[in-house]
Design a protein around this motif. Structure first.
Motif, mmCIF file in Angstrom:
data_model
loop_
_atom_site.group_PDB
_atom_site.id
_atom_site.type_symbol
_atom_site.label_atom_id
_atom_site.label_comp_id
_atom_site.label_asym_id
_atom_site.label_seq_id
_atom_site.Cartn_x
_atom_site.Cartn_y
_atom_site.Cartn_z
ATOM 1 N N LEU A 12 0.864 -1.182 0.000
ATOM 2 C CA LEU A 12 0.000 0.000 0.000
ATOM 3 C C LEU A 12 0.900 1.232 0.000
ATOM 4 N N LEU A 13 0.728 2.060 -1.013
ATOM 5 C CA LEU A 13 1.474 3.311 -1.111
ATOM 6 C C LEU A 13 0.543 4.459 -0.725
ATOM 7 N N ILE A 14 0.906 5.183 0.336
ATOM 8 C CA ILE A 14 0.112 6.331 0.779
ATOM 9 C C ILE A 14 0.882 7.582 0.389
ATOM 10 N N GLU A 15 0.472 8.187 -0.690
ATOM 11 C CA GLU A 15 1.204 9.318 -1.263
ATOM 12 C C GLU A 15 0.209 10.217 -1.998
ATOM 13 N N ASP A 16 0.176 11.515 -1.628
ATOM 14 C CA ASP A 16 -0.770 12.431 -2.262
ATOM 15 C C ASP A 16 -0.226 13.038 -3.549
ATOM 16 N N ASP A 17 1.078 13.019 -3.735
ATOM 17 C CA ASP A 17 1.688 13.622 -4.924
ATOM 18 C C ASP A 17 1.727 12.594 -6.053
ATOM 19 N N ASP A 18 1.038 12.895 -7.163
ATOM 20 C CA ASP A 18 0.967 11.938 -8.264
ATOM 21 C C ASP A 18 2.336 11.657 -8.870
ATOM 22 N N GLY A 19 3.189 12.676 -8.960
ATOM 23 C CA GLY A 19 4.514 12.480 -9.517
ATOM 24 C C GLY A 19 5.357 11.554 -8.672
ATOM 25 N N ASP A 20 5.368 11.779 -7.366
ATOM 26 C CA ASP A 20 6.131 10.900 -6.476
ATOM 27 C C ASP A 20 5.576 9.479 -6.495
ATOM 28 N N ALA A 21 4.251 9.366 -6.530
ATOM 29 C CA ALA A 21 3.635 8.036 -6.567
ATOM 30 C C ALA A 21 4.020 7.309 -7.848
ATOM 31 N N PHE A 22 4.014 8.011 -8.984
ATOM 32 C CA PHE A 22 4.397 7.409 -10.268
ATOM 33 C C PHE A 22 5.849 6.922 -10.225
#
Length: 377
Positions: A12-22
């Motif tokens: 589970l990745l909890i990350e609000d920034d789409d760039g960092d999540a990508f």
């Protein structure tokens, strides 16, 4: 270089920034076995996706609905058995250190992450979590063992016997669950030479029941040493049980025996308890088929009849809890029962506790046994 995640994991990745999540997802896709990745953009979404299938959580500490370590604390509370890897910005390295101190398995600085480092960090985080949980179980087991030993020493004391004319043997085995129950026993010889015995069983399992058994055992010994008659003793124990039990449905069975100073006669009260066994002049039998009355804690106005037992000159007697007769024996397994217990004693020709217990298989309950025998010189 291919990242070393050799088995398919669920993350589970909890990350609000789409760039960092990508970026994180792209790095993980380079693993030998790319993991299944669930994405949550905030703590609220994470709560919905934190299922038992999640093996590792990667959490950014800069979420819109949680400030810094608050997000970590929420995740640790929601998934206490799951590895947690914290993601921080370049300026928040000190926050990553604080996160590890608060319970995370590791932290990574986003700008310094590559595929190999991320895969290795996830693997190490899971191994650290597994080691932490194993250590926690070990500590809990040690604490439980220490508490059980302390309670057992209070439940199963040494007898207060002055006479060498009595042989006194006890055995105790915990049930298959390993949790101490409320079985207790005691033997006291008073100044007039009478030998007083008790064996009891508080219904249920666990520290509360064991502690209640300790209280009843100590109260019984105190009342015997104070010279209180049996009727007063049982009523007092009944009152104590009602005052100390955690729930009104908890009751206690017990059996008391008082052997006369000349060791030729006994008076007994079987309080909802399995009947004692008596071997007298080579004959094996139960002391009584009918109990003296109900268990303690059932009826407020209960009375318990006295059972007179002539012993003669050569005899042995066994008191036990129901863990013995409810034990599995034989192939195919069956409950021993009172008749099976009688058959075993007849087969052995005497009450031999070690030989009896050697026939017992799986115990569904604690087993406590007290055997007394008149020594003929």
């Amino acid at each position: 270089m291919t990242a070393n995640l050799s088995q398919t994991l669920t993350l589970l990745l909890i990350e609000d920034d789409d760039g960092d999540a990508f970026l994180v997802e792209e790095l993980l896709n380079q693993a030998q076995a790319p993991p299944r990745i669930f994405r949550a953009r905030n703590l609220r979404e994470a709560k919905e996706q934190l299922t038992p299938q999640i093996q590792c959580v990667l959490v950014d500490l800069s979420l819109p609905d949680a400030s810094r370590l608050e997000a970590l604390e929420e995740v640790l509370a929601l998934a206490p058995h799951t590895a947690v890897l914290v993601l921080t910005g370049l300026r928040d390295v000190h926050v990553g250190v604080a996160a590890v101190q608060s319970g995370a398995q590791d932290y990574l600085v986003k700008g310094d992450v590559d595929a190999r480092l991320l895969a290795r960090s996830i693997r190490y985080a899971m191994e650290r979590k597994r080691a932490d949980l194993a250590q926690l179980k070990l500590v809990q087991a040690e604490l439980t063992a220490q508490e059980n030993a302390r309670l057992e020493s209070a439940l199963l004391p040494g007898p207060l016997l002055r006479s060498s004319a009595i042989e006194h043997v006890t055995r105790y085995l915990p049930g298959s669950g390993g949790t101490l129950a409320g079985d207790f026993f005691d033997t006291v010889q008073t100044p007039d030479g009478s030998v007083h015995m008790v064996i009891g069983d508080v219904c249920g399992h666990g520290p509360d029941e064991a502690a209640l058994g300790v209280a009843l055992r100590i109260a019984w010994r105190t009342l015997v040493l104070a010279g209180q008659p049996d009727d007063t003793l049982l009523r007092t124990l009944d009152t104590l049980l009602r005052a100390e039990r955690k729930a009104p449905e908890i009751f206690t069975t017990l059996c008391t025996a008082t052997i006369s100073p000349d060791l030729s006669h006994a008076t007994m009260r079987v309080v909802g308890h399995p009947p004692p066994l008596l071997v007298r002049d080579g004959e094996v039998r139960v002391v009584t088929e009918t109990p003296s009355g109900p268990p303690l804690g059932i009826f407020a106005d209960a009375e318990w009849a006295v059972i007179d037992v002539p012993l003669g000159t050569e005899w042995s007697m066994m008191l036990y809890t129901d863990g013995l007769i409810e034990a599995a024996v034989g192939e195919p397994s069956r409950l021993l029962g009172v008749e099976g217990l009688l058959d075993l004693v007849r087969e052995h020709g005497a009450i031999d506790l070690d030989r009896l217990i050697s026939h017992v298989g799986t115990l569904s309950d604690d087993l406590a046994v007290v055997m007394v025998r008149r020594c003929i010189t």
